[in-house]
Enzyme design. Sequence first.
Site, PDB file in Angstrom:
ATOM      1  CG  HIS A   1      65.398  35.092 -27.319  1.00 13.76           C
ATOM      2  ND1 HIS A   1      66.085  34.601 -26.430  1.00 13.76           N
ATOM      3  CD2 HIS A   1      65.341  34.117 -28.213  1.00 13.76           C
ATOM      4  CE1 HIS A   1      67.121  33.570 -27.238  1.00 13.76           C
ATOM      5  NE2 HIS A   1      65.969  32.829 -28.345  1.00 13.76           N
TER       6      HIS A   1
HETATM    7  C1  LIG Z   1      64.550  32.045 -35.685  1.00 12.72           C
HETATM    8  C2  LIG Z   1      64.938  31.794 -34.219  1.00 12.72           C
HETATM    9  C3  LIG Z   1      65.253  31.103 -33.323  1.00 12.72           C
HETATM   10  C4  LIG Z   1      65.520  30.771 -31.943  1.00 12.72           C
HETATM   11  N1  LIG Z   1      65.574  29.359 -31.177  1.00 12.72           N
HETATM   12  C5  LIG Z   1      65.693  29.587 -29.340  1.00 12.72           C
HETATM   13  C6  LIG Z   1      66.413  27.996 -28.980  1.00 12.72           C
HETATM   14  O1  LIG Z   1      67.151  27.707 -29.806  1.00 12.72           O
HETATM   15  N2  LIG Z   1      66.006  27.981 -28.778  1.00 12.72           N
HETATM   16  C7  LIG Z   1      64.776  28.567 -27.647  1.00 12.72           C
HETATM   17  O2  LIG Z   1      64.156  28.685 -26.393  1.00 12.72           O
HETATM   18  N3  LIG Z   1      63.842  29.918 -27.637  1.00 12.72           N
HETATM   19  C8  LIG Z   1      64.121  30.587 -30.083  1.00 12.72           C
HETATM   20  N4  LIG Z   1      63.399  30.882 -29.921  1.00 12.72           N
HETATM   21  C9  LIG Z   1      62.403  31.552 -30.167  1.00 12.72           C
HETATM   22  C10 LIG Z   1      61.207  30.698 -29.401  1.00 12.72           C
HETATM   23  O3  LIG Z   1      61.370  30.114 -30.111  1.00 12.72           O
HETATM   24  C11 LIG Z   1      60.567  31.455 -28.552  1.00 12.72           C
HETATM   25  O4  LIG Z   1      60.574  32.032 -27.544  1.00 12.72           O
HETATM   26  C12 LIG Z   1      58.809  30.718 -28.538  1.00 12.72           C
HETATM   27  O5  LIG Z   1      58.335  29.742 -29.495  1.00 12.72           O
HETATM   28  C13 LIG Z   1      57.275  31.201 -28.273  1.00 12.72           C
HETATM   29  O6  LIG Z   1      56.097  30.779 -27.766  1.00 12.72           O
HETATM   30  P1  LIG Z   1      55.430  31.883 -28.105  1.00 12.72           P
HETATM   31  O7  LIG Z   1      53.927  30.815 -27.308  1.00 12.72           O
HETATM   32  O8  LIG Z   1      54.802  33.306 -27.095  1.00 12.72           O
HETATM   33  O9  LIG Z   1      54.592  31.696 -29.499  1.00 12.72           O
HETATM   34  P2  LIG Z   1      54.748  31.183 -30.825  1.00 12.72           P
HETATM   35  O10 LIG Z   1      55.004  30.160 -30.197  1.00 12.72           O
HETATM   36  O11 LIG Z   1      55.263  32.002 -31.855  1.00 12.72           O
HETATM   37  O12 LIG Z   1      52.919  30.396 -31.271  1.00 12.72           O
HETATM   38  C14 LIG Z   1      51.430  31.673 -31.879  1.00 12.72           C
HETATM   39  C15 LIG Z   1      51.326  30.746 -32.059  1.00 12.72           C
HETATM   40  O13 LIG Z   1      50.173  31.943 -32.970  1.00 12.72           O
HETATM   41  C16 LIG Z   1      49.749  31.878 -34.260  1.00 12.72           C
HETATM   42  N5  LIG Z   1      48.894  33.313 -34.322  1.00 12.72           N
HETATM   43  C17 LIG Z   1      49.734  33.982 -34.205  1.00 12.72           C
HETATM   44  N6  LIG Z   1      48.749  34.999 -34.575  1.00 12.72           N
HETATM   45  C18 LIG Z   1      47.438  34.854 -35.229  1.00 12.72           C
HETATM   46  C19 LIG Z   1      45.931  34.965 -35.918  1.00 12.72           C
HETATM   47  N7  LIG Z   1      45.444  35.975 -35.818  1.00 12.72           N
HETATM   48  N8  LIG Z   1      45.030  33.524 -35.387  1.00 12.72           N
HETATM   49  C20 LIG Z   1      45.253  32.207 -35.271  1.00 12.72           C
HETATM   50  N9  LIG Z   1      47.018  32.025 -35.085  1.00 12.72           N
HETATM   51  C21 LIG Z   1      47.648  33.492 -34.949  1.00 12.72           C
HETATM   52  C22 LIG Z   1      51.173  32.117 -34.974  1.00 12.72           C
HETATM   53  O14 LIG Z   1      51.045  31.637 -36.100  1.00 12.72           O
HETATM   54  C23 LIG Z   1      52.240  30.862 -33.837  1.00 12.72           C
HETATM   55  O15 LIG Z   1      51.508  29.262 -34.685  1.00 12.72           O
HETATM   56  C24 LIG Z   1      63.460  31.198 -31.452  1.00 12.72           C
HETATM   57  C25 LIG Z   1      63.244  32.053 -32.125  1.00 12.72           C
HETATM   58  C26 LIG Z   1      63.208  31.877 -33.402  1.00 12.72           C
HETATM   59  C27 LIG Z   1      62.587  33.055 -34.407  1.00 12.72           C
END
Ligand SMILES: Cc1cc2nc3c(=O)[nH]c(=O)nc-3n(C[C@H](O)[C@H](O)[C@H](O)COP(=O)(O)OP(=O)(O)OC[C@H]3O[C@@H](n4cnc5c(N)ncnc54)[C@H](O)[C@@H]3O)c2cc1C
Length: 539
Positions: free
Chosen positions: A470
């Site tokens: 997280h």
């Molecule tokens: C194993 C695991 C289990 C989890 N379980 C839960 C759960 O059950 N419930 C919950 O609430 N949370 C859970 N989480 C956490 C939650 O999923 C994350 O906090 C959330 O998805 C993060 O969202 P975000 O938009 O910040 O980033 P992300 O969803 O990671 O999005 C970032 C995106 O940007 C893209 N990206 C990165 N760099 C670049 C670049 N340079 N150029 C183009 N694209 C790029 C990536 O490929 C990705 O698609 C879990 C996480 C993991 C790893």
Amino acid sequence: MESFDYIVIGSGSSGSVVASRLSEDGRNQVLLLEAGGHADRFWVHAPAGMGRLFLEKAINWAYFTEPGAEINGRSIYWPRGKTEGGTGAVNGMVYMRGHPLDFDRWAALGAEGWGWDEVLPYFIKSESNSRGASAFHGGDGPLRVSDPRQKHPTIEDYLRAAENAGVPRVGDLNAPPYEGADFHQHTIRDGRRETSYTAFVKPVLHRRNLTVMRKTRVLRILVERGEATGVEILQGDRRHVIRARREIVVSAGSLNSPHLLMLSGIGEGRMLAAQGIAVVRDLPGVGRNLQDHWFGPMIWEVTRGSSYNDALRGLGKYVEGVKYLLARRGLLAMSVSASAVFARSSDDLPQPDLQMVLRPVSYTFHPKGAVMVDGFPGVSAGVVLLNPGSRGHVSLRSPDPLAAPAFQPNYLSDPDDGRRTVLGLRRMREIMSRDPVAARVVAERLPGPAVQEDEALLEHIRAHGNCGWHQVGTCRMGRDALSVVDPRLRVHGIGRLRVADGSVMPTITSGNTNAPCIMIGEKAADKIRQDALPRRDTS
Ligand SMILES: Cc1cc2nc3c(=O)[nH]c(=O)nc-3n(C[C@H](O)[C@H](O)[C@H](O)COP(=O)(O)OP(=O)(O)OC[C@H]3O[C@@H](n4cnc5c(N)ncnc54)[C@H](O)[C@@H]3O)c2cc1C
């Protein structure tokens, strides 16, 4: 030169929402850039496929942390989604928003406008809860949130045992009193994983003003005369530039967003200069304030029929596969994180600081990231400390945009984190010793009955603990010198550039972080639309 009004970097939990909402206005030309490819895979759709996705390199950034001094020098494996839906495509699908006081604290720390009353409408806006609309839930938003299709009797017994230990069953963990025990709700639609991408982007791909480019990695953001003007991207082995007429929104997640800012010359000046990167804006907070949840694992061997382990090994898993293929039912249609108890390690605390998750399966994490279901009938618990004091950082190791930065989360570096997690282990043991769940327990396997003293329990957490994945806080909101974005999510000192994802959280929320990231995407889109910056001339 190709140009769009808005360029959103990352189609993850936040970015998919931002791009979808911005493209609701047909006058906005929106480009969504994603480093990974399609997420149309069986193990992404099947909720229980999470274990398989853990190591699936094709859709995973598959990072490792630096060794941690307080966790016996271990490096921790950090999967992060690299595909449509981002980390939401590989996560455990638990839908938890956090505690109202988390958000009031954000506001008090300088994130004005992000208090509970100001964020709740955005949680509601995104949600289509299978229980329908209420004062706390949305009934017709894009994101499906549902109850488990199957409730395992061992989990029912755990929740009743918790009641016998003084923790009330609450019916809804995302509603007052935000404390107590129940089954989780999940982002699952009709037995299939729901991500921000499947909820917000896929249904509107027909919009002519929304373009999605997959397998497109942003290498850096171009800044001219103090304004973000475009992105340099890599597609295959071809590098080129796309211009933004209005704004660029970085939604690359808590690990990649600070990295991208650094590669673009925005970060701690000394660190950038040491890597030979020209400093565009000296912002020392970029990459700092890294926060994550750490949990103490527990495993019990239980009586036959009290665990799903048998069904997940041998012939059983084929039976489950058939059930899923025929009717999207059975174990594959479920998240393993079934239930939780939210409780306080001390009565003096204003809110719960422990989330005690019980799963009707048990498995062991191997250091290289593999997850193996145990060979005996088992149930497992994660005792998660919700508001750790430990803080880490992301730092640049190389100016090469394709080289991962260094991640140092400093787990357990605040001694109070270990102390409170130990109290959580004790509380969990107490619940598991109560009827009716106690009748199912054959033996405690981890940490095991011999581990009783505080120091021994702490050593167990150091040696066997793991993280919640997280990670948040690395581009945090605020107005002080170490904040990175203001409460409208604009990067300090750079025009036309915002960050919108988990990295902007000032402090970690008291629960799983996906729902808050989706809320951040909703609120970001609203702010961007309200501000409606005039178009730049990119001709
Ligand atoms: C194993 C695991 C289990 C989890 N379980 C839960 C759960 O059950 N419930 C919950 O609430 N949370 C859970 N989480 C956490 C939650 O999923 C994350 O906090 C959330 O998805 C993060 O969202 P975000 O938009 O910040 O980033 P992300 O969803 O990671 O999005 C970032 C995106 O940007 C893209 N990206 C990165 N760099 C670049 C670049 N340079 N150029 C183009 N694209 C790029 C990536 O490929 C990705 O698609 C879990 C996480 C993991 C790893």
